[in-house]
Enzyme design. Structure first.
Site, mmCIF file in Angstrom:
data_model
loop_
_atom_site.group_PDB
_atom_site.id
_atom_site.type_symbol
_atom_site.label_atom_id
_atom_site.label_comp_id
_atom_site.label_asym_id
_atom_site.label_seq_id
_atom_site.Cartn_x
_atom_site.Cartn_y
_atom_site.Cartn_z
ATOM 1 N N LYS A 37 0.818 -1.188 0.000
ATOM 2 C CA LYS A 37 0.000 0.000 0.000
ATOM 3 C C LYS A 37 0.866 1.258 0.000
ATOM 4 O O LYS A 37 0.421 2.334 -0.399
ATOM 5 C CB LYS A 37 -0.873 0.027 1.272
ATOM 6 C CG LYS A 37 -1.764 -1.176 1.442
ATOM 7 C CD LYS A 37 -2.409 -1.130 2.823
ATOM 8 C CE LYS A 37 -3.130 -2.428 3.146
ATOM 9 N NZ LYS A 37 -3.588 -2.450 4.549
ATOM 10 N N GLU A 93 7.785 1.428 -5.830
ATOM 11 C CA GLU A 93 7.801 0.942 -4.443
ATOM 12 C C GLU A 93 7.992 2.128 -3.504
ATOM 13 O O GLU A 93 8.518 3.173 -3.913
ATOM 14 C CB GLU A 93 8.934 -0.100 -4.330
ATOM 15 C CG GLU A 93 9.201 -0.668 -2.955
ATOM 16 C CD GLU A 93 8.062 -1.482 -2.360
ATOM 17 O OE1 GLU A 93 6.965 -0.911 -2.159
ATOM 18 O OE2 GLU A 93 8.277 -2.661 -2.035
ATOM 19 N N ASP A 97 14.597 -1.682 1.461
ATOM 20 C CA ASP A 97 15.314 -1.835 2.727
ATOM 21 C C ASP A 97 16.306 -3.003 2.582
ATOM 22 O O ASP A 97 17.401 -2.822 2.063
ATOM 23 C CB ASP A 97 14.253 -2.070 3.809
ATOM 24 C CG ASP A 97 14.804 -2.108 5.214
ATOM 25 O OD1 ASP A 97 15.747 -1.368 5.501
ATOM 26 O OD2 ASP A 97 14.283 -2.881 6.040
ATOM 27 N N LYS A 125 17.336 2.570 1.247
ATOM 28 C CA LYS A 125 18.236 2.421 2.412
ATOM 29 C C LYS A 125 19.321 1.426 2.040
ATOM 30 O O LYS A 125 19.289 0.278 2.476
ATOM 31 C CB LYS A 125 17.464 1.812 3.592
ATOM 32 C CG LYS A 125 16.593 2.720 4.395
ATOM 33 C CD LYS A 125 16.183 2.014 5.693
ATOM 34 C CE LYS A 125 14.709 2.049 5.902
ATOM 35 N NZ LYS A 125 14.257 1.386 7.137
ATOM 36 N N ASP A 153 4.192 3.254 6.647
ATOM 37 C CA ASP A 153 3.397 3.020 7.856
ATOM 38 C C ASP A 153 4.205 2.557 9.057
ATOM 39 O O ASP A 153 5.320 2.063 8.950
ATOM 40 C CB ASP A 153 2.325 1.963 7.575
ATOM 41 C CG ASP A 153 2.911 0.561 7.472
ATOM 42 O OD1 ASP A 153 3.882 0.370 6.714
ATOM 43 O OD2 ASP A 153 2.411 -0.342 8.164
HETATM 44 P P1 IMP Z 1 12.517 -4.998 1.941
HETATM 45 O O1 IMP Z 1 11.885 -6.227 1.376
HETATM 46 O O2 IMP Z 1 13.310 -5.295 3.190
HETATM 47 O O3 IMP Z 1 13.312 -4.197 0.947
HETATM 48 O O4 IMP Z 1 11.379 -4.123 2.543
HETATM 49 C C1 IMP Z 1 10.457 -3.479 1.847
HETATM 50 C C2 IMP Z 1 9.265 -3.135 2.705
HETATM 51 O O5 IMP Z 1 9.552 -3.006 4.113
HETATM 52 C C3 IMP Z 1 8.760 -1.787 2.288
HETATM 53 O O6 IMP Z 1 7.905 -1.903 1.177
HETATM 54 C C4 IMP Z 1 8.074 -1.295 3.523
HETATM 55 O O7 IMP Z 1 6.746 -1.765 3.562
HETATM 56 C C5 IMP Z 1 8.841 -1.915 4.673
HETATM 57 N N1 IMP Z 1 9.793 -0.955 5.282
HETATM 58 C C6 IMP Z 1 11.131 -1.028 5.251
HETATM 59 N N2 IMP Z 1 11.689 0.024 5.891
HETATM 60 C C7 IMP Z 1 10.668 0.788 6.320
HETATM 61 C C8 IMP Z 1 10.607 2.042 7.048
HETATM 62 O O8 IMP Z 1 11.603 2.682 7.415
HETATM 63 N N3 IMP Z 1 9.347 2.514 7.285
HETATM 64 C C9 IMP Z 1 8.216 1.875 6.897
HETATM 65 N N4 IMP Z 1 8.236 0.722 6.217
HETATM 66 C C10 IMP Z 1 9.455 0.170 5.928
#
Ligand code: IMP
Length: 170
Positions: A37, A93, A97, A125, A153
């Site tokens: 979302k 996106e 992260d 990040k 969120d």
């Molecule tokens: P990844 O799979 O670890 O790259 O994470 C992606 C998802 O983690 C994002 O689409 C967010 O929903 C969530 N996420 C990662 N870091 C944050 C943050 O600092 N604030 C809010 N949501 C985050």
């Protein structure tokens, strides 16, 4: 809570990226796919400034960790409505992260035979990466911080905040 980016700064980046995409996909009709979302506000801003024919669609995924830090599975909770075969797909996106979500989503979309996949993220990040994933377009690069607002969120809350804030600074 500390203010990190004002609404206007993020909109400005959405506009810049939209202009670059408009140049890159001139004469084509890309599908601009919003990853639900969190990406909704950024996607909505960005598409306003894409001066070309586009189609929009939405996908909702969740990623789970597997046995090791660098593996996992992605579950599609709501799928794209269109057939993406032979199409240029721009995936939008909210934040990258660990990189797991998009690195797992990429092969699933590739199986459907798109002409191209381009990844855009509002925030990145890079210091948190556990899998190798490099987005094509990044709104803002940030340090290892938990951020909220502009779609991002905290347990489903705070997505409606107009600006982006750092939540938990020590
Ligand atoms: P990844 O799979 O670890 O790259 O994470 C992606 C998802 O983690 C994002 O689409 C967010 O929903 C969530 N996420 C990662 N870091 C944050 C943050 O600092 N604030 C809010 N949501 C985050």
């Amino acid at each position: 809570m500390r203010l990190l980016f004002k609404h206007e700064e993020i909109v400005e980046r959405a506009k810049d990226i939209a202009k670059q995409l408009t140049n890159r996909f001139k004469g084509k009709t890309p599908i601009v796919l919003c990853v639900l979302k969190g990406a909704c506000p950024f996607h909505s801003e960005m598409i306003k400034y894409m001066d070309m024919d586009i189609e929009v669609d939405y996908i909702h995924v969740s990623s789970y960790m597997g046995g090791t830090e660098s593996t996992g599975i992605v579950k599609i909770k709501k799928d794209i409505e269109q057939d993406i075969q032979g199409r240029d797909v721009i995936i939008v996106e909210d934040i990258v992260d660990t990189g797991r979500t998009l690195s797992l989503l990429k092969p699933l979309l590739m199986e459907r035979g798109p002409s191209s996949l381009t990844f855009v993220t509002m925030l990145d990040k890079p210091s948190k990466r556990v899998v190798d994933f490099v987005p094509d377009y990044v709104g803002k690069t940030i340090d290892d911080l938990f951020v909220i607002g502009f779609g991002l969120d905290l347990d489903e809350k705070c997505r409606n905040l107009k600006d982006i804030y750092v939540y938990n600074e020590d």
